[in-house]
Design an enzyme around this catalytic site. Structure first.
Site, PDB file in Angstrom:
ATOM      1  CB  CYS A   1     -32.694 -34.608 126.775  1.00 23.86           C
ATOM      2  SG  CYS A   1     -34.174 -34.719 127.798  1.00 23.86           S
TER       3      CYS A   1
ATOM      4  NE  ARG B   1     -33.597 -27.227 132.107  1.00 18.79           N
ATOM      5  CZ  ARG B   1     -34.197 -27.913 131.147  1.00 18.79           C
ATOM      6  NH1 ARG B   1     -34.521 -29.176 131.361  1.00 18.79           N
ATOM      7  NH2 ARG B   1     -34.487 -27.349 129.986  1.00 18.79           N
TER       8      ARG B   1
END
Length: 497
Positions: free
Chosen positions: A317, A416
Protein backbone atom coordinates in the site's frame (compact mmCIF):
# COMPACT_ATOMS: atom_id res chain seq x y z
CA UNK A 1 -6.59 22.20 12.35
CA UNK A 2 -5.80 19.94 15.30
CA UNK A 3 -2.44 18.34 16.04
CA UNK A 4 -2.40 15.22 18.20
CA UNK A 5 0.12 15.15 21.01
CA UNK A 6 1.60 11.79 20.05
CA UNK A 7 4.17 10.09 17.89
CA UNK A 8 2.69 7.65 15.40
CA UNK A 9 4.12 4.25 16.39
CA UNK A 10 4.48 1.07 14.34
CA UNK A 11 4.36 -2.49 15.64
CA UNK A 12 8.09 -2.73 14.99
CA UNK A 13 8.72 -0.16 17.73
CA UNK A 14 7.62 -2.42 20.59
CA UNK A 15 8.87 -5.50 22.40
CA UNK A 16 7.15 -7.70 24.96
CA UNK A 17 8.47 -8.18 28.48
CA UNK A 18 8.40 -11.81 29.70
CA UNK A 19 5.76 -12.69 32.28
CA UNK A 20 5.68 -15.47 34.84
CA UNK A 21 5.50 -18.84 33.08
CA UNK A 22 3.63 -21.24 35.35
CA UNK A 23 3.45 -25.02 35.15
CA UNK A 24 0.08 -24.73 33.40
CA UNK A 25 1.48 -22.35 30.82
CA UNK A 26 2.67 -24.75 28.11
CA UNK A 27 2.23 -24.61 24.31
CA UNK A 28 -0.25 -27.51 24.46
CA UNK A 29 -2.44 -25.49 26.83
CA UNK A 30 -2.41 -22.29 24.77
CA UNK A 31 -5.75 -21.60 23.08
CA UNK A 32 -5.64 -19.21 20.12
CA UNK A 33 -9.42 -19.27 19.58
CA UNK A 34 -10.86 -15.81 19.01
CA UNK A 35 -14.22 -14.15 18.23
CA UNK A 36 -14.83 -12.83 14.72
CA UNK A 37 -18.18 -11.06 15.15
CA UNK A 38 -19.89 -9.05 17.87
CA UNK A 39 -21.39 -10.74 20.89
CA UNK A 40 -22.67 -9.91 24.34
CA UNK A 41 -19.98 -9.57 26.97
CA UNK A 42 -19.64 -12.88 28.81
CA UNK A 43 -21.14 -14.90 25.93
CA UNK A 44 -19.45 -16.61 22.99
CA UNK A 45 -19.33 -15.09 19.53
CA UNK A 46 -21.53 -16.82 16.90
CA UNK A 47 -18.44 -17.08 14.69
CA UNK A 48 -15.12 -18.08 16.26
CA UNK A 49 -11.89 -19.27 14.68
CA UNK A 50 -9.15 -21.41 16.23
CA UNK A 51 -6.36 -19.59 14.38
CA UNK A 52 -6.56 -15.77 14.62
CA UNK A 53 -5.58 -15.21 10.98
CA UNK A 54 -7.79 -14.18 8.06
CA UNK A 55 -6.81 -13.52 4.45
CA UNK A 56 -7.03 -10.09 2.88
CA UNK A 57 -9.80 -9.17 0.45
CA UNK A 58 -7.45 -9.18 -2.53
CA UNK A 59 -7.34 -10.72 -6.01
CA UNK A 60 -3.77 -11.93 -5.46
CA UNK A 61 -4.65 -13.67 -2.21
CA UNK A 62 -8.15 -14.98 -1.53
CA UNK A 63 -9.02 -17.73 -3.99
CA UNK A 64 -11.40 -20.62 -3.18
CA UNK A 65 -8.39 -22.94 -2.96
CA UNK A 66 -6.72 -20.73 -0.36
CA UNK A 67 -10.03 -20.34 1.49
CA UNK A 68 -10.34 -24.11 1.87
CA UNK A 69 -6.72 -24.49 2.98
CA UNK A 70 -7.05 -21.68 5.53
CA UNK A 71 -10.34 -23.02 6.91
CA UNK A 72 -8.65 -26.41 7.35
CA UNK A 73 -6.09 -24.90 9.74
CA UNK A 74 -8.67 -22.88 11.66
CA UNK A 75 -8.55 -19.51 9.92
CA UNK A 76 -10.94 -17.67 7.60
CA UNK A 77 -10.61 -16.28 4.09
CA UNK A 78 -12.47 -13.32 2.59
CA UNK A 79 -13.15 -13.83 -1.13
CA UNK A 80 -12.42 -10.55 -2.93
CA UNK A 81 -15.22 -8.37 -4.32
CA UNK A 82 -13.36 -6.81 -7.24
CA UNK A 83 -15.18 -9.09 -9.69
CA UNK A 84 -18.72 -9.56 -11.04
CA UNK A 85 -21.27 -10.66 -8.45
CA UNK A 86 -21.81 -14.01 -10.19
CA UNK A 87 -18.10 -14.83 -10.14
CA UNK A 88 -17.79 -14.01 -6.44
CA UNK A 89 -20.89 -16.07 -5.68
CA UNK A 90 -19.37 -19.07 -7.46
CA UNK A 91 -16.16 -18.65 -5.44
CA UNK A 92 -18.17 -18.74 -2.21
CA UNK A 93 -20.16 -21.77 -3.36
CA UNK A 94 -16.95 -23.56 -4.32
CA UNK A 95 -15.75 -23.27 -0.71
CA UNK A 96 -19.10 -24.16 0.85
CA UNK A 97 -19.25 -27.34 -1.22
CA UNK A 98 -16.36 -28.62 0.90
CA UNK A 99 -17.09 -30.37 4.16
CA UNK A 100 -14.28 -31.01 6.61
CA UNK A 101 -12.65 -34.24 5.41
CA UNK A 102 -14.81 -34.41 2.27
CA UNK A 103 -13.29 -33.17 -0.99
CA UNK A 104 -15.31 -31.73 -3.83
CA UNK A 105 -13.89 -33.17 -7.05
CA UNK A 106 -11.55 -30.75 -8.83
CA UNK A 107 -10.94 -33.03 -11.85
CA UNK A 108 -13.95 -34.26 -13.79
CA UNK A 109 -13.48 -35.83 -17.22
CA UNK A 110 -15.55 -37.39 -20.01
CA UNK A 111 -15.30 -41.08 -20.96
CA UNK A 112 -13.57 -39.98 -24.17
CA UNK A 113 -10.80 -38.08 -22.37
CA UNK A 114 -7.36 -39.52 -23.14
CA UNK A 115 -4.91 -40.87 -20.59
CA UNK A 116 -2.44 -38.19 -21.63
CA UNK A 117 -4.94 -35.47 -20.79
CA UNK A 118 -5.75 -37.09 -17.44
CA UNK A 119 -2.05 -37.36 -16.56
CA UNK A 120 -1.63 -33.63 -17.16
CA UNK A 121 -4.71 -32.77 -15.09
CA UNK A 122 -3.58 -34.95 -12.19
CA UNK A 123 -0.25 -33.17 -12.14
CA UNK A 124 -1.88 -29.78 -11.66
CA UNK A 125 -3.88 -30.45 -8.47
CA UNK A 126 -3.60 -32.32 -5.19
CA UNK A 127 -6.70 -34.50 -5.58
CA UNK A 128 -4.93 -37.68 -6.69
CA UNK A 129 -7.80 -39.10 -8.78
CA UNK A 130 -9.98 -37.93 -11.64
CA UNK A 131 -13.73 -38.50 -11.60
CA UNK A 132 -15.32 -39.79 -14.80
CA UNK A 133 -18.87 -38.55 -15.50
CA UNK A 134 -21.05 -38.91 -18.57
CA UNK A 135 -20.64 -35.27 -19.57
CA UNK A 136 -17.33 -34.44 -17.89
CA UNK A 137 -18.90 -32.06 -15.37
CA UNK A 138 -19.12 -32.25 -11.58
CA UNK A 139 -22.91 -32.54 -11.93
CA UNK A 140 -22.81 -35.36 -14.47
CA UNK A 141 -23.75 -39.02 -13.91
CA UNK A 142 -20.96 -40.80 -12.04
CA UNK A 143 -19.22 -43.51 -14.10
CA UNK A 144 -16.01 -44.19 -12.19
CA UNK A 145 -12.59 -42.92 -11.13
CA UNK A 146 -9.06 -43.08 -12.50
CA UNK A 147 -5.77 -42.30 -10.77
CA UNK A 148 -2.04 -42.47 -11.58
CA UNK A 149 -1.85 -46.07 -10.32
CA UNK A 150 -4.45 -47.18 -12.89
CA UNK A 151 -2.31 -46.57 -15.98
CA UNK A 152 1.18 -45.98 -17.30
CA UNK A 153 1.56 -43.75 -20.34
CA UNK A 154 4.46 -45.71 -21.84
CA UNK A 155 2.63 -49.00 -21.42
CA UNK A 156 -0.91 -48.01 -22.30
CA UNK A 157 -0.36 -45.01 -24.59
CA UNK A 158 -1.32 -41.38 -24.04
CA UNK A 159 -4.03 -41.59 -26.70
CA UNK A 160 -6.02 -44.37 -25.03
CA UNK A 161 -9.32 -43.22 -23.45
CA UNK A 162 -10.03 -43.35 -19.72
CA UNK A 163 -12.80 -45.96 -19.97
CA UNK A 164 -10.16 -48.57 -20.82
CA UNK A 165 -8.33 -48.09 -17.51
CA UNK A 166 -10.79 -46.50 -15.06
CA UNK A 167 -12.33 -48.22 -12.05
CA UNK A 168 -16.00 -48.42 -12.98
CA UNK A 169 -18.90 -47.47 -10.70
CA UNK A 170 -20.12 -51.06 -10.27
CA UNK A 171 -16.63 -52.19 -9.19
CA UNK A 172 -16.24 -49.55 -6.51
CA UNK A 173 -17.16 -49.37 -2.84
CA UNK A 174 -19.21 -46.19 -2.39
CA UNK A 175 -21.01 -44.42 0.43
CA UNK A 176 -24.27 -42.44 0.70
CA UNK A 177 -24.28 -38.67 1.10
CA UNK A 178 -25.49 -39.02 4.70
CA UNK A 179 -22.30 -40.74 5.90
CA UNK A 180 -20.22 -39.13 8.65
CA UNK A 181 -16.49 -38.59 8.30
CA UNK A 182 -15.66 -41.11 11.02
CA UNK A 183 -17.81 -43.78 9.31
CA UNK A 184 -16.25 -42.94 5.94
CA UNK A 185 -12.76 -43.42 7.37
CA UNK A 186 -13.89 -46.70 8.94
CA UNK A 187 -15.05 -47.91 5.51
CA UNK A 188 -11.75 -46.90 3.92
CA UNK A 189 -9.67 -48.87 6.40
CA UNK A 190 -12.04 -51.85 6.58
CA UNK A 191 -12.12 -52.23 2.79
CA UNK A 192 -8.50 -51.24 2.12
CA UNK A 193 -9.53 -48.35 -0.10
CA UNK A 194 -7.46 -45.41 -1.29
CA UNK A 195 -10.56 -43.38 -2.15
CA UNK A 196 -14.23 -43.53 -1.18
CA UNK A 197 -16.73 -41.86 -3.56
CA UNK A 198 -19.72 -40.39 -1.70
CA UNK A 199 -22.85 -40.44 -3.87
CA UNK A 200 -26.34 -39.03 -3.92
CA UNK A 201 -28.08 -41.43 -6.30
CA UNK A 202 -25.84 -41.60 -9.37
CA UNK A 203 -24.24 -38.17 -8.74
CA UNK A 204 -20.94 -37.69 -6.91
CA UNK A 205 -21.20 -35.49 -3.83
CA UNK A 206 -17.60 -35.74 -2.59
CA UNK A 207 -14.50 -37.88 -2.19
CA UNK A 208 -12.84 -39.09 0.98
CA UNK A 209 -9.17 -39.95 0.47
CA UNK A 210 -7.17 -42.35 2.61
CA UNK A 211 -4.13 -40.11 2.46
CA UNK A 212 -6.18 -37.31 4.04
CA UNK A 213 -6.72 -39.39 7.18
CA UNK A 214 -3.79 -37.86 9.04
CA UNK A 215 -4.88 -34.40 7.93
CA UNK A 216 -8.28 -35.06 9.51
CA UNK A 217 -6.45 -35.66 12.78
CA UNK A 218 -4.12 -32.70 12.29
CA UNK A 219 -6.78 -30.20 11.24
CA UNK A 220 -9.15 -30.87 14.11
CA UNK A 221 -9.63 -27.12 14.62
CA UNK A 222 -11.05 -26.48 11.14
CA UNK A 223 -13.38 -23.50 10.70
CA UNK A 224 -16.73 -25.10 9.90
CA UNK A 225 -20.40 -24.19 10.14
CA UNK A 226 -23.18 -26.21 11.80
CA UNK A 227 -23.27 -28.54 8.76
CA UNK A 228 -19.50 -29.17 8.86
CA UNK A 229 -18.95 -27.09 5.73
CA UNK A 230 -15.91 -24.84 5.66
CA UNK A 231 -16.56 -21.25 6.66
CA UNK A 232 -15.76 -18.48 4.20
CA UNK A 233 -16.06 -14.71 4.24
CA UNK A 234 -16.73 -12.35 1.35
CA UNK A 235 -15.86 -8.74 0.65
CA UNK A 236 -18.54 -6.23 -0.31
CA UNK A 237 -18.45 -2.54 -1.22
CA UNK A 238 -20.60 0.48 -0.48
CA UNK A 239 -21.90 0.78 -4.05
CA UNK A 240 -23.60 -2.40 -5.27
CA UNK A 241 -24.33 -3.93 -1.85
CA UNK A 242 -28.08 -4.04 -2.50
CA UNK A 243 -27.44 -6.65 -5.21
CA UNK A 244 -24.20 -8.25 -3.98
CA UNK A 245 -25.19 -8.92 -0.36
CA UNK A 246 -28.35 -10.99 -1.09
CA UNK A 247 -26.46 -13.05 -3.67
CA UNK A 248 -23.60 -13.79 -1.25
CA UNK A 249 -25.99 -14.62 1.59
CA UNK A 250 -27.84 -17.04 -0.70
CA UNK A 251 -24.50 -18.63 -1.67
CA UNK A 252 -23.76 -19.30 2.00
CA UNK A 253 -21.11 -16.70 2.92
CA UNK A 254 -20.59 -16.87 6.69
CA UNK A 255 -19.31 -13.32 7.19
CA UNK A 256 -19.28 -10.23 4.99
CA UNK A 257 -16.84 -7.35 5.19
CA UNK A 258 -16.97 -3.89 3.66
CA UNK A 259 -13.76 -3.42 1.70
CA UNK A 260 -12.50 0.16 1.65
CA UNK A 261 -9.30 2.07 2.26
CA UNK A 262 -11.33 4.53 4.37
CA UNK A 263 -14.17 3.08 6.42
CA UNK A 264 -15.10 6.23 8.34
CA UNK A 265 -17.88 7.19 5.95
CA UNK A 266 -21.64 7.56 5.77
CA UNK A 267 -21.57 5.14 2.82
CA UNK A 268 -20.43 2.28 5.03
CA UNK A 269 -23.08 3.18 7.57
CA UNK A 270 -25.77 3.00 4.88
CA UNK A 271 -24.49 -0.40 3.71
CA UNK A 272 -24.56 -1.76 7.27
CA UNK A 273 -28.06 -0.37 7.80
CA UNK A 274 -29.20 -2.14 4.63
CA UNK A 275 -27.96 -5.46 6.01
CA UNK A 276 -29.62 -4.84 9.39
CA UNK A 277 -32.94 -3.74 7.87
CA UNK A 278 -33.09 -6.76 5.56
CA UNK A 279 -31.59 -9.51 7.73
CA UNK A 280 -31.59 -8.25 11.31
CA UNK A 281 -28.79 -9.88 13.29
CA UNK A 282 -28.70 -13.05 11.14
CA UNK A 283 -26.08 -11.77 8.68
CA UNK A 284 -22.69 -10.65 9.95
CA UNK A 285 -20.89 -7.71 8.35
CA UNK A 286 -17.57 -6.15 9.31
CA UNK A 287 -16.46 -2.65 8.35
CA UNK A 288 -13.36 -0.50 8.02
CA UNK A 289 -10.63 0.45 7.63
CA UNK A 290 -10.16 2.97 10.45
CA UNK A 291 -7.30 4.31 12.58
CA UNK A 292 -8.90 6.03 15.55
CA UNK A 293 -11.53 5.79 18.29
CA UNK A 294 -14.01 8.15 16.58
CA UNK A 295 -14.25 5.98 13.50
CA UNK A 296 -14.54 2.76 15.51
CA UNK A 297 -17.39 4.20 17.56
CA UNK A 298 -19.16 5.40 14.41
CA UNK A 299 -19.09 1.97 12.78
CA UNK A 300 -19.87 0.06 15.97
CA UNK A 301 -22.94 2.22 16.58
CA UNK A 302 -23.97 1.69 12.95
CA UNK A 303 -24.05 -2.05 13.67
CA UNK A 304 -20.69 -3.35 12.37
CA UNK A 305 -19.93 -6.86 13.63
CA UNK A 306 -16.19 -6.22 13.64
CA UNK A 307 -13.97 -3.30 12.68
CA UNK A 308 -10.74 -3.44 10.66
CA UNK A 309 -7.86 -1.20 11.72
CA UNK A 310 -5.11 0.04 9.43
CA UNK A 311 -4.57 2.62 6.68
CA UNK A 312 -1.39 2.80 4.66
CA UNK A 313 0.56 0.21 6.65
CA UNK A 314 0.34 -2.69 4.21
CA UNK A 315 3.49 -3.81 2.38
CA UNK A 316 1.79 -3.25 -0.96
CA UNK A 317 0.00 0.00 0.00
CA UNK A 318 1.21 3.53 -0.84
CA UNK A 319 -1.80 5.50 0.42
CA UNK A 320 0.42 7.45 2.81
CA UNK A 321 2.79 8.40 0.00
CA UNK A 322 -0.02 9.46 -2.31
CA UNK A 323 -2.49 11.11 0.08
CA UNK A 324 -0.66 11.66 3.37
CA UNK A 325 -3.33 9.69 5.23
CA UNK A 326 -2.76 6.98 7.82
CA UNK A 327 -1.37 6.22 11.25
CA UNK A 328 1.26 3.92 12.70
CA UNK A 329 -0.38 0.53 13.22
CA UNK A 330 0.49 0.26 16.90
CA UNK A 331 -0.88 3.72 17.67
CA UNK A 332 -4.05 3.00 15.69
CA UNK A 333 -4.63 -0.32 17.46
CA UNK A 334 -4.04 1.07 20.94
CA UNK A 335 -6.53 3.90 20.34
CA UNK A 336 -9.21 1.69 18.76
CA UNK A 337 -8.85 -1.12 21.31
CA UNK A 338 -9.29 1.35 24.15
CA UNK A 339 -12.53 2.53 22.51
CA UNK A 340 -13.67 -1.07 21.87
CA UNK A 341 -13.34 -1.85 25.56
CA UNK A 342 -15.13 1.37 26.55
CA UNK A 343 -17.95 0.56 24.11
CA UNK A 344 -18.25 -2.93 25.58
CA UNK A 345 -18.43 -1.54 29.12
CA UNK A 346 -21.14 0.97 28.13
CA UNK A 347 -23.31 -1.25 25.93
CA UNK A 348 -22.55 -4.82 26.96
CA UNK A 349 -21.62 -5.60 23.32
CA UNK A 350 -18.12 -6.66 22.35
CA UNK A 351 -17.13 -5.69 18.80
CA UNK A 352 -13.93 -7.50 17.73
CA UNK A 353 -11.04 -5.58 16.24
CA UNK A 354 -9.09 -6.85 13.22
CA UNK A 355 -5.50 -5.68 12.64
CA UNK A 356 -5.04 -5.15 8.90
CA UNK A 357 -1.56 -4.13 7.77
CA UNK A 358 1.73 -3.11 9.32
CA UNK A 359 2.89 -6.69 9.87
CA UNK A 360 6.27 -7.45 8.34
CA UNK A 361 7.33 -10.37 10.55
CA UNK A 362 5.63 -13.12 12.56
CA UNK A 363 6.49 -11.45 15.85
CA UNK A 364 4.56 -8.36 14.74
CA UNK A 365 1.45 -10.55 14.93
CA UNK A 366 2.21 -11.23 18.58
CA UNK A 367 2.67 -7.50 19.21
CA UNK A 368 -0.66 -6.76 17.47
CA UNK A 369 -2.49 -9.38 19.56
CA UNK A 370 -0.85 -8.05 22.72
CA UNK A 371 -2.09 -4.58 21.76
CA UNK A 372 -5.61 -6.00 21.79
CA UNK A 373 -6.38 -7.11 18.23
CA UNK A 374 -8.78 -10.07 18.19
CA UNK A 375 -7.56 -11.35 14.84
CA UNK A 376 -5.22 -10.37 12.04
CA UNK A 377 -5.83 -9.85 8.32
CA UNK A 378 -2.87 -10.62 6.07
CA UNK A 379 -2.15 -10.12 2.38
CA UNK A 380 1.57 -10.51 1.67
CA UNK A 381 1.81 -13.37 4.16
CA UNK A 382 -0.73 -15.51 2.29
CA UNK A 383 0.27 -14.36 -1.20
CA UNK A 384 3.54 -16.34 -0.81
CA UNK A 385 1.86 -19.73 -0.62
CA UNK A 386 1.03 -22.44 -3.16
CA UNK A 387 -2.70 -21.90 -2.59
CA UNK A 388 -2.66 -18.20 -3.53
CA UNK A 389 -4.07 -17.64 -7.06
CA UNK A 390 -1.12 -15.67 -8.46
CA UNK A 391 1.60 -17.17 -10.65
CA UNK A 392 4.84 -18.61 -9.29
CA UNK A 393 7.73 -17.14 -11.25
CA UNK A 394 11.50 -17.50 -11.23
CA UNK A 395 13.56 -14.34 -10.89
CA UNK A 396 17.37 -14.52 -10.88
CA UNK A 397 17.32 -18.14 -9.78
CA UNK A 398 14.79 -17.71 -6.95
CA UNK A 399 11.06 -18.44 -6.91
CA UNK A 400 8.54 -15.69 -6.21
CA UNK A 401 4.78 -15.27 -6.31
CA UNK A 402 3.18 -12.31 -8.03
CA UNK A 403 1.54 -9.87 -5.62
CA UNK A 404 -0.29 -6.63 -6.32
CA UNK A 405 -2.32 -4.19 -4.25
CA UNK A 406 -6.00 -3.48 -4.75
CA UNK A 407 -5.03 0.15 -5.29
CA UNK A 408 -2.73 -0.71 -8.20
CA UNK A 409 -3.58 -0.23 -11.86
CA UNK A 410 -3.39 -4.00 -12.31
CA UNK A 411 -6.25 -4.51 -9.85
CA UNK A 412 -8.35 -1.62 -11.23
CA UNK A 413 -10.39 -1.64 -8.02
CA UNK A 414 -11.63 1.91 -8.43
CA UNK A 415 -14.63 1.37 -6.14
CA UNK A 416 -12.45 0.51 -3.14
CA UNK A 417 -10.58 3.80 -3.33
CA UNK A 418 -13.43 6.10 -4.25
CA UNK A 419 -12.25 6.77 -7.81
CA UNK A 420 -14.78 7.23 -10.58
CA UNK A 421 -14.28 5.05 -13.64
CA UNK A 422 -10.71 3.81 -13.94
CA UNK A 423 -8.11 4.42 -11.22
CA UNK A 424 -6.75 7.94 -11.67
CA UNK A 425 -3.70 7.41 -9.45
CA UNK A 426 -2.30 4.36 -7.72
CA UNK A 427 -2.52 3.64 -3.99
CA UNK A 428 -0.92 0.20 -4.34
CA UNK A 429 1.95 -1.36 -6.24
CA UNK A 430 2.52 -4.45 -8.37
CA UNK A 431 5.44 -6.76 -7.58
CA UNK A 432 6.64 -10.10 -6.22
CA UNK A 433 7.00 -11.79 -2.83
CA UNK A 434 9.35 -14.71 -2.03
CA UNK A 435 7.66 -18.06 -2.57
CA UNK A 436 7.21 -19.89 0.74
CA UNK A 437 5.52 -23.25 0.00
CA UNK A 438 2.32 -24.62 1.49
CA UNK A 439 -0.12 -22.68 3.64
CA UNK A 440 -0.52 -25.46 6.21
CA UNK A 441 3.22 -25.67 6.92
CA UNK A 442 3.66 -21.91 7.27
CA UNK A 443 0.55 -21.27 9.35
CA UNK A 444 1.57 -24.18 11.56
CA UNK A 445 4.93 -22.51 12.16
CA UNK A 446 3.27 -19.15 12.88
CA UNK A 447 0.93 -20.78 15.40
CA UNK A 448 3.93 -22.37 17.10
CA UNK A 449 5.68 -19.00 17.36
CA UNK A 450 2.57 -17.27 18.74
CA UNK A 451 2.11 -19.98 21.36
CA UNK A 452 5.77 -19.78 22.36
CA UNK A 453 5.50 -16.01 22.77
CA UNK A 454 2.36 -16.30 24.89
CA UNK A 455 3.99 -18.95 27.09
CA UNK A 456 6.93 -16.60 27.71
CA UNK A 457 4.44 -13.89 28.65
CA UNK A 458 2.54 -16.20 31.01
CA UNK A 459 -0.70 -16.33 28.96
CA UNK A 460 -2.74 -19.29 27.72
CA UNK A 461 -5.58 -17.38 25.99
CA UNK A 462 -5.63 -14.31 23.79
CA UNK A 463 -7.76 -12.51 26.37
CA UNK A 464 -5.12 -13.22 29.06
CA UNK A 465 -2.42 -12.11 26.64
CA UNK A 466 -4.08 -8.78 25.94
CA UNK A 467 -4.94 -8.03 29.55
CA UNK A 468 -1.57 -8.99 31.03
CA UNK A 469 0.96 -8.26 28.27
CA UNK A 470 3.60 -5.66 29.08
CA UNK A 471 4.98 -3.73 26.11
CA UNK A 472 8.00 -1.47 25.94
CA UNK A 473 9.06 0.92 23.19
CA UNK A 474 12.31 0.16 21.41
CA UNK A 475 14.94 2.85 20.94
CA UNK A 476 17.12 3.28 17.89
CA UNK A 477 20.06 2.08 19.99
CA UNK A 478 18.17 -1.14 20.73
CA UNK A 479 17.85 -1.77 17.01
CA UNK A 480 21.59 -1.22 16.55
CA UNK A 481 22.36 -3.74 19.29
CA UNK A 482 20.43 -6.40 17.40
CA UNK A 483 22.03 -5.73 14.02
CA UNK A 484 25.65 -6.70 14.64
CA UNK A 485 26.94 -8.39 11.51
CA UNK A 486 27.41 -12.16 11.71
CA UNK A 487 28.53 -14.28 8.81
CA UNK A 488 25.96 -17.08 8.72
CA UNK A 489 27.06 -20.67 8.21
CA UNK A 490 25.84 -22.32 5.05
CA UNK A 491 24.61 -25.82 5.80
CA UNK A 492 25.87 -27.08 2.47
CA UNK A 493 29.41 -26.06 3.53
CA UNK A 494 29.37 -27.03 7.19
CA UNK A 495 26.59 -29.23 8.52
CA UNK A 496 28.45 -30.28 11.66
CA UNK A 497 25.61 -29.60 14.10
Amino acid sequence: MKILDETSRTLNEFLLLPGLTTEECTPDNVDLTTPVVRHRVGEQSPVRIATPLVSAIMQAVSSPRLAVALAEVGGLSFVHQNQPIGAQVEDVRAVKRHKAGFRTSEINVKPSTTLGEVAQLLGDVDQGVAVVTDDGSAEGRFLGIIGPDDFHLHRHGSGEVVTARMRAYDELTTAPATISLSDANEMIWANRLDVLPVLDGDRLVSLVLKRDYQAHKTFHNASVDSRKRFRVGAGINSRDYADRVPALVEAGADVLCLDSSDGYSVYQKKAIEFVRDRYGEKVFVGAGNVVDARAFRYLAEAGADFVKVGIGGGSICITRDQKGIGRGQASALIDVVRERDAYAAETGMYVPVCCDGGLLADYHMAIALACGADFIMLGRYFARFDEAPSRKVRVEGQFFKEYWGEGSRRAQNAARYGHTGEISFEEGVDGFVPYAGSLADNVGLTRTKLKATMVSCGATTLRDFHENAVLVQVSERSYEQNTAEVRLRKRSVDAGE
